[in-house]
Enzyme design. Structure first.
Site, mmCIF file in Angstrom:
data_model
loop_
_atom_site.group_PDB
_atom_site.id
_atom_site.type_symbol
_atom_site.label_atom_id
_atom_site.label_comp_id
_atom_site.label_asym_id
_atom_site.label_seq_id
_atom_site.Cartn_x
_atom_site.Cartn_y
_atom_site.Cartn_z
ATOM 1 N NE ARG A 50 7.644 27.692 -1.430
ATOM 2 C CZ ARG A 50 8.658 28.201 -2.142
ATOM 3 N NH1 ARG A 50 9.363 27.386 -2.946
ATOM 4 N NH2 ARG A 50 8.991 29.461 -2.047
ATOM 5 C CE1 TYR B 25 13.076 27.068 -3.627
ATOM 6 C CE2 TYR B 25 13.603 29.205 -2.688
ATOM 7 C CZ TYR B 25 12.796 28.410 -3.451
ATOM 8 O OH TYR B 25 11.673 28.938 -4.051
ATOM 9 C CG ASN C 248 14.483 22.776 -9.652
ATOM 10 O OD1 ASN C 248 13.460 23.369 -10.013
ATOM 11 N ND2 ASN C 248 15.000 22.907 -8.439
ATOM 12 N NE ARG D 30 15.513 31.104 -5.011
ATOM 13 C CZ ARG D 30 14.840 30.446 -5.945
ATOM 14 N NH1 ARG D 30 15.431 29.492 -6.637
ATOM 15 N NH2 ARG D 30 13.584 30.732 -6.169
ATOM 16 C CD GLU E 194 8.262 18.496 -11.942
ATOM 17 O OE1 GLU E 194 7.456 17.549 -12.069
ATOM 18 O OE2 GLU E 194 7.900 19.684 -11.817
ATOM 19 C CG HIS F 97 10.034 21.306 -7.934
ATOM 20 N ND1 HIS F 97 10.358 22.365 -8.748
ATOM 21 C CD2 HIS F 97 9.219 20.506 -8.647
ATOM 22 C CE1 HIS F 97 9.747 22.214 -9.904
ATOM 23 N NE2 HIS F 97 9.048 21.102 -9.879
ATOM 24 N N PRO G 97 15.891 29.157 -13.681
ATOM 25 C CG PRO G 97 13.920 30.366 -13.912
ATOM 26 C CD PRO G 97 14.630 29.149 -14.421
ATOM 27 C CG ASN G 98 15.779 33.295 -9.536
ATOM 28 O OD1 ASN G 98 16.554 34.256 -9.624
ATOM 29 N ND2 ASN G 98 14.525 33.366 -9.945
ATOM 30 C CB ALA H 142 9.754 30.647 -11.430
HETATM 31 C C1 DQA Z 1 11.729 25.406 -7.127
HETATM 32 C C2 DQA Z 1 10.307 25.796 -6.770
HETATM 33 C C3 DQA Z 1 9.801 26.877 -7.685
HETATM 34 O O1 DQA Z 1 8.462 27.222 -7.333
HETATM 35 C C4 DQA Z 1 10.655 28.113 -7.532
HETATM 36 O O2 DQA Z 1 10.216 29.126 -8.410
HETATM 37 C C5 DQA Z 1 12.091 27.837 -7.714
HETATM 38 C C6 DQA Z 1 12.653 26.606 -7.160
HETATM 39 C C7 DQA Z 1 12.304 24.405 -6.107
HETATM 40 O O3 DQA Z 1 13.346 23.820 -6.398
HETATM 41 O O4 DQA Z 1 11.743 24.242 -5.025
HETATM 42 O O5 DQA Z 1 12.841 28.639 -8.257
HETATM 43 O O6 DQA Z 1 11.726 24.762 -8.386
#
Ligand code: DQA
Length: 139
Positions: free
Chosen positions: A104, A22, A71, A17, A95, A97, A9-10, A74
């Protein structure tokens, strides 16, 4: 080698963002570079969804791939269901991020994915995806 690149998501909003965490590239731009890195070496399948169930169904449909870069956004911090789907995956899991999740907010310290990953890369922004791909291509 067949590799999945899964984003949760997102992550479709990259480029819009918080660039401090990011970076400024879009997911399309990151994926274009991943294709370039893998050219002639691996076949890639990309998937992004904002929905937990759709991510799980996608993983279930591709259990026999050789590797994945994931990735989970959240859902990393909340989803036992994605953890359980990943347990079924036969291949290697890396994995990624973009942000440094370990430095954080406290709620980002819970992680349901990392115990299943052979490697977790965090805090390198888009370069984390490229490092994950290069790690897989070196196998
Ligand atoms: C994320 C880190 C997560 O905590 C966050 O909710 C994201 C992106 C990252 O790529 O840094 O959506 O996975």
């Amino acid at each position: 080698m067949r590799i999945l690149i899964i984003n949760g998501p997102n992550l479709n909003m990259l480029g819009k963002r918080d660039p401090k965490n990011y970076g400024s590239l879009t997911l399309k731009e990151i994926n274009r570079e991943l294709k370039h890195l893998a050219k002639g070496k691996a076949s890639l399948k990309f998937y992004q969804s904002n929905s937990e169930g759709k991510l799980i169904s996608f993983i279930q449909r591709h259990l026999n791939y050789d590797a994945m870069i994931i990735n989970a956004g959240a859902y990393t911090h909340t989803s036992i269901a994605i953890h359980d789907a990943l347990e079924l995956f036969k291949g290697k899991i890396i994995e990624v991020h973009l942000s440094d999740v370990n430095n954080r907010e406290a709620f980002r310290l819970t992680n349901y994915i990392s115990s299943l990953a052979t490697k977790t890369i965090a805090g390198l922004k888009e370069k984390g995806y490229y490092e994950a791909m290069n790690t897989l291509l070196k196998q």
